[in-house]
Design an enzyme around this catalytic site. Structure first.
Site, PDB file in Angstrom:
ATOM      1  N   ASN A  42       0.835  -1.200   0.000  1.00  0.00           N
ATOM      2  CA  ASN A  42       0.000   0.000   0.000  1.00  0.00           C
ATOM      3  C   ASN A  42       0.873   1.254   0.000  1.00  0.00           C
ATOM      4  O   ASN A  42       1.939   1.298   0.634  1.00  0.00           O
ATOM      5  CB  ASN A  42      -1.006   0.003   1.155  1.00  0.00           C
ATOM      6  CG  ASN A  42      -0.400  -0.218   2.519  1.00  0.00           C
ATOM      7  OD1 ASN A  42       0.641  -0.846   2.657  1.00  0.00           O
ATOM      8  ND2 ASN A  42      -1.059   0.305   3.543  1.00  0.00           N
ATOM      9  N   ILE A  43       0.411   2.241  -0.733  1.00  0.00           N
ATOM     10  CA  ILE A  43       1.133   3.511  -0.850  1.00  0.00           C
ATOM     11  C   ILE A  43       0.149   4.611  -0.479  1.00  0.00           C
ATOM     12  O   ILE A  43      -0.765   4.929  -1.261  1.00  0.00           O
ATOM     13  CB  ILE A  43       1.687   3.696  -2.277  1.00  0.00           C
ATOM     14  CG1 ILE A  43       2.612   2.520  -2.628  1.00  0.00           C
ATOM     15  CG2 ILE A  43       2.432   5.025  -2.386  1.00  0.00           C
ATOM     16  CD1 ILE A  43       3.116   2.503  -4.045  1.00  0.00           C
ATOM     17  N   GLU A  44       0.324   5.149   0.726  1.00  0.00           N
ATOM     18  CA  GLU A  44      -0.633   6.150   1.221  1.00  0.00           C
ATOM     19  C   GLU A  44      -0.289   7.541   0.727  1.00  0.00           C
ATOM     20  O   GLU A  44       0.809   7.802   0.219  1.00  0.00           O
ATOM     21  CB  GLU A  44      -0.682   6.085   2.755  1.00  0.00           C
ATOM     22  CG  GLU A  44      -1.191   4.732   3.229  1.00  0.00           C
ATOM     23  CD  GLU A  44      -1.487   4.673   4.714  1.00  0.00           C
ATOM     24  OE1 GLU A  44      -1.008   5.535   5.474  1.00  0.00           O
ATOM     25  OE2 GLU A  44      -2.208   3.726   5.109  1.00  0.00           O
ATOM     26  N   CYS A  53      -4.118   0.746  -2.654  1.00  0.00           N
ATOM     27  CA  CYS A  53      -3.974  -0.498  -1.894  1.00  0.00           C
ATOM     28  C   CYS A  53      -2.913  -1.407  -2.515  1.00  0.00           C
ATOM     29  O   CYS A  53      -2.650  -1.360  -3.728  1.00  0.00           O
ATOM     30  CB  CYS A  53      -5.290  -1.270  -1.873  1.00  0.00           C
ATOM     31  SG  CYS A  53      -6.587  -0.494  -0.904  1.00  0.00           S
ATOM     32  N   GLU A  55      -3.032  -4.576  -3.181  1.00  0.00           N
ATOM     33  CA  GLU A  55      -3.535  -5.495  -4.216  1.00  0.00           C
ATOM     34  C   GLU A  55      -3.523  -4.821  -5.585  1.00  0.00           C
ATOM     35  O   GLU A  55      -3.141  -5.422  -6.589  1.00  0.00           O
ATOM     36  CB  GLU A  55      -4.974  -5.926  -3.905  1.00  0.00           C
ATOM     37  CG  GLU A  55      -5.133  -6.716  -2.621  1.00  0.00           C
ATOM     38  CD  GLU A  55      -5.413  -5.851  -1.405  1.00  0.00           C
ATOM     39  OE1 GLU A  55      -4.862  -4.724  -1.317  1.00  0.00           O
ATOM     40  OE2 GLU A  55      -6.169  -6.295  -0.537  1.00  0.00           O
ATOM     41  N   CYS A  84     -10.228  -4.855   0.455  1.00  0.00           N
ATOM     42  CA  CYS A  84     -11.324  -3.884   0.564  1.00  0.00           C
ATOM     43  C   CYS A  84     -12.278  -4.020  -0.630  1.00  0.00           C
ATOM     44  O   CYS A  84     -11.982  -4.695  -1.619  1.00  0.00           O
ATOM     45  CB  CYS A  84     -10.763  -2.465   0.637  1.00  0.00           C
ATOM     46  SG  CYS A  84     -10.216  -1.812  -0.946  1.00  0.00           S
ATOM     47  N   CYS A  87     -10.917  -2.965  -4.102  1.00  0.00           N
ATOM     48  CA  CYS A  87      -9.996  -3.966  -4.660  1.00  0.00           C
ATOM     49  C   CYS A  87     -10.741  -5.201  -5.141  1.00  0.00           C
ATOM     50  O   CYS A  87     -10.354  -5.815  -6.140  1.00  0.00           O
ATOM     51  CB  CYS A  87      -8.933  -4.347  -3.636  1.00  0.00           C
ATOM     52  SG  CYS A  87      -7.682  -3.064  -3.440  1.00  0.00           S
TER      53      CYS A  87
HETATM   54  N1  THU Z   1      -5.331  -1.387   2.381  1.00  0.00           N
HETATM   55  C1  THU Z   1      -4.783  -2.185   1.418  1.00  0.00           C
HETATM   56  O1  THU Z   1      -3.652  -1.977   0.975  1.00  0.00           O
HETATM   57  N2  THU Z   1      -5.530  -3.218   0.929  1.00  0.00           N
HETATM   58  C2  THU Z   1      -6.792  -3.512   1.363  1.00  0.00           C
HETATM   59  O2  THU Z   1      -7.452  -4.350   0.787  1.00  0.00           O
HETATM   60  C3  THU Z   1      -7.315  -2.850   2.545  1.00  0.00           C
HETATM   61  C4  THU Z   1      -6.663  -1.560   2.898  1.00  0.00           C
HETATM   62  C5  THU Z   1      -4.535  -0.281   2.899  1.00  0.00           C
HETATM   63  C6  THU Z   1      -5.049   1.074   2.512  1.00  0.00           C
HETATM   64  C7  THU Z   1      -4.483   1.936   3.627  1.00  0.00           C
HETATM   65  O3  THU Z   1      -3.165   2.314   3.276  1.00  0.00           O
HETATM   66  C8  THU Z   1      -4.423   1.003   4.815  1.00  0.00           C
HETATM   67  O4  THU Z   1      -4.521  -0.307   4.302  1.00  0.00           O
HETATM   68  C9  THU Z   1      -5.529   1.229   5.827  1.00  0.00           C
HETATM   69  O5  THU Z   1      -6.771   1.233   5.236  1.00  0.00           O
END
Ligand code: THU
Length: 127
Positions: A42-44, A53, A55, A84, A87
């Site tokens: 994940n890259i916020e 996300c 995935e 999520c 995704c």
């Molecule tokens: N996140 C994912 O990378 N994949 C998911 O399916 C659920 C959420 C990440 C997004 C965010 O950076 C962190 O998890 C919290 O939501």
């Protein structure tokens, strides 16, 4: 054996996560029909909704390199979280019905599938 490699790759990719806001690190990996494995994390973003996300990063890496047939996906979080909703839609669109291996930070925990995670999907058959 590819299943084990895919699982280990997702677990390893967690260490690459850029998650300074949520601190929730996610790793993912996809397996192509020709045996390649692409990882993602994940890259916020400071504008939270622009976060991508793990995935989708893994899937887009494979697609952007020209790989179009994805055989399986693995996801690793600290507490074996599920993909999520956004995704789930992207996985269904780009992969169809594939196995999804859910892992915690250290090991495989459970198996699901994109069909099970997104019943009654919207997709290009409706367009
Ligand atoms: N996140 C994912 O990378 N994949 C998911 O399916 C659920 C959420 C990440 C997004 C965010 O950076 C962190 O998890 C919290 O939501």
């Amino acid at each position: 054996m590819s299943k084990n490699k895919l699982i280990l790759k997702a677990i390893k990719m967690r260490s690459k996560a850029f998650a300074p806001y949520s601190k929730y690190k996610v790793g993912a990996a996809v397996l192509t029909d020709s045996g390649e494995i692409f990882g993602g994390c994940n890259i916020e973003n400071s504008s939270y909704s622009l976060t991508c996300c793990a995935e989708r990063v893994a899937l887009f890496k494979a697609y952007s390199e020209g790989f179009r047939t994805i055989k399986a996906l693995s996801v690793s979080t600290e507490n074996s979280g599920m993909p999520c909703g956004a995704c789930r839609q992207v996985i269904w669109d780009l992969c169809g019905d594939i196995p999804i291996y859910i892992c915690d930070g250290k090991k495989f925990v459970s198996e699901s599938s994109s069909r099970a995670l997104l019943p009654l999907p919207f997709d290009n058959t409706k367009l």
